[in-house]
Design an enzyme around this catalytic site. Structure first.
Site, short mmCIF file in Angstrom:
data_model
loop_
_atom_site.label_atom_id
_atom_site.label_comp_id
_atom_site.label_asym_id
_atom_site.label_seq_id
_atom_site.Cartn_x
_atom_site.Cartn_y
_atom_site.Cartn_z
N HIS A 52 0.85 -1.20 0.00
CA HIS A 52 0.00 0.00 0.00
C HIS A 52 0.88 1.24 0.00
O HIS A 52 2.09 1.15 0.11
CB HIS A 52 -1.00 -0.01 1.16
CG HIS A 52 -0.40 0.13 2.53
ND1 HIS A 52 0.40 -0.83 3.10
CD2 HIS A 52 -0.49 1.14 3.45
CE1 HIS A 52 0.76 -0.43 4.31
NE2 HIS A 52 0.25 0.76 4.55
N HIS A 54 1.49 3.95 1.89
CA HIS A 54 2.05 4.74 2.99
C HIS A 54 3.58 4.81 2.93
O HIS A 54 4.25 3.86 2.52
CB HIS A 54 1.60 4.15 4.34
CG HIS A 54 0.16 4.44 4.65
ND1 HIS A 54 -0.59 3.71 5.54
CD2 HIS A 54 -0.67 5.41 4.15
CE1 HIS A 54 -1.82 4.21 5.60
NE2 HIS A 54 -1.89 5.23 4.77
N ASP A 56 5.96 4.69 5.06
CA ASP A 56 6.81 3.72 5.76
C ASP A 56 6.85 2.37 5.03
O ASP A 56 7.53 1.44 5.48
CB ASP A 56 6.38 3.55 7.23
CG ASP A 56 4.98 2.99 7.39
OD1 ASP A 56 4.05 3.47 6.72
OD2 ASP A 56 4.81 2.05 8.20
N HIS A 57 6.17 2.29 3.89
CA HIS A 57 6.20 1.06 3.07
C HIS A 57 6.81 1.29 1.68
O HIS A 57 7.24 0.34 1.04
CB HIS A 57 4.78 0.49 2.93
CG HIS A 57 4.19 0.13 4.26
ND1 HIS A 57 4.00 -1.16 4.67
CD2 HIS A 57 3.80 0.91 5.31
CE1 HIS A 57 3.52 -1.16 5.91
NE2 HIS A 57 3.38 0.09 6.31
N HIS A 108 -7.40 -0.76 5.59
CA HIS A 108 -6.39 0.19 6.09
C HIS A 108 -6.22 1.32 5.08
O HIS A 108 -6.29 2.49 5.44
CB HIS A 108 -5.08 -0.58 6.33
CG HIS A 108 -3.94 0.26 6.76
ND1 HIS A 108 -3.88 0.87 8.00
CD2 HIS A 108 -2.77 0.60 6.14
CE1 HIS A 108 -2.73 1.54 8.12
NE2 HIS A 108 -2.05 1.38 6.99
N ASP A 136 -0.14 -3.69 6.37
CA ASP A 136 -0.80 -3.17 7.58
C ASP A 136 -2.26 -3.62 7.66
O ASP A 136 -3.09 -2.93 8.24
CB ASP A 136 -0.75 -1.64 7.60
CG ASP A 136 0.65 -1.10 7.85
OD1 ASP A 136 1.57 -1.90 8.11
OD2 ASP A 136 0.82 0.13 7.78
N HIS A 174 4.68 -4.60 10.86
CA HIS A 174 5.05 -3.91 12.12
C HIS A 174 5.15 -4.88 13.28
O HIS A 174 4.39 -5.85 13.35
CB HIS A 174 4.01 -2.84 12.49
CG HIS A 174 4.00 -1.65 11.57
ND1 HIS A 174 4.79 -0.54 11.79
CD2 HIS A 174 3.30 -1.40 10.44
CE1 HIS A 174 4.56 0.35 10.82
NE2 HIS A 174 3.65 -0.15 9.99
FE FE Z 1 2.82 0.87 8.17
ZN ZN Z 2 0.10 1.75 6.52
#
Ligand code: FE
Ligand code: ZN
Length: 261
Positions: A52, A54, A56-57, A108, A136, A174
């Site tokens: 996805h 975001h 942090d990905h 998410h 996530d 995570h």
């Molecule tokens: Fe994340």
């Molecule tokens: Zn995420």
């Protein structure tokens, strides 16, 4: 095939699969841990899989592509670093001798996908257990926050993941397990499997070891978000003013987790 969780940021894992020569990574939010692992083990990065949009990905995608020429595969329905091979439900991909199938798991984010790596056909089963890279969407003991999707969408997405073979190794993005299990015990104080699994994970974290991968079978036994139709969970949510229908129970569970300290 070797499976490695590369720690990134405070609590992310960038999952790497390699055969000693070639590697792929899932959700590289940061290029540095990946470049270090490639160099330390003399690996060539062939592919980047993304779940996805975001940061942090995807934060490391551009730098890794530039450094290695790796191909990037990601969700059809999200804004992503281009160029990207866009994948959606039922699409398959063969990489490093592995066979991946895409599962759409909105909730998410609106276009979130999961990557399932199972045997090409039952007869060809190599003995390796299947793998699930679920970003996530599903966490050990929990699930992602609903930033773009509805409770009904997330419940349907988690139902699909829960229906995968029990031995499937669950590779979440995570390390949220201990906090999730604390919430899970508040939801189901009488779940003996949950008590035992909590002690197991606390011991792992005390030694700075990942609690992941988990398995689908474990998650079915301990994760309240996969257990929202269990009578004890339904009763606990109705005590928190949920209506009787399953989406209302699930929504109440997710709301409680948002506020849980
Ligand atoms: Fe994340
Ligand atoms: Zn995420």
């Amino acid at each position: 095939m070797t499976l490695l969780p590369l720690p990134a940021f405070d609590d992310n894992y960038i999952w790497m699969l390699h055969d000693g020569h070639q590697a792929l990574v899932v959700d590289p939010g940061d290029e540095e841990p990946v470049l270090q692992a490639l160099q330390a083990q003399g690996l060539q990065l062939r592919a980047i899989l993304v779940t996805h949009h975001h940061a942090d990905h995807v934060g490391g995608v551009e730098a890794l592509r530039a450094a290695t020429g790796a191909a990037v595969y990601g969700p059809a329905g999200e804004t992503m670093p281009e160029p990207l091979q866009r994948m959606s439900d039922g699409d398959t991909l063969d990489l490093l001798g592995l066979h991946f199938t895409v599962i759409d798991v909105p909730g998410h984010t609106a276009g979130h996908i999961a990557w399932y790596c199972g045997p090409r056909e039952a007869a060809a089963h190599s003995g390796d257990q299947p793998l699930l890279f679920c970003g996530d969407t599903l966490f050990s003991g929990g699930c992602g926050r609903l930033f773009e999707g509805t409770p009904a969408q997330m419940l349907a997405s988690l139902d699909r993941l829960a229906a995968l073979p029990g031995a499937t190794r669950v590779c979440c993005a995570h390390e949220y397990t201990l906090g999730n299990l604390r919430f899970a015990r508040a939801v189901e104080p009488d779940n003996a499997a949950l008590q035992a699994y909590s002690r197991h994970c606390e011991a792992l974290r005390a030694r700075q070891q990942p609690t992941l991968p988990s398995t689908i079978a474990i998650e079915r036994d301990i994760n309240p978000f996969l257990r929202s139709r269990q009578p004890a969970v339904v009763r606990a949510m109705q005590a928190r003013a949920a209506a009787a229908d399953e989406v209302s129970v699930f929504a109440t569970l997710r709301e409680w987790k948002n506020q849980f300290k």
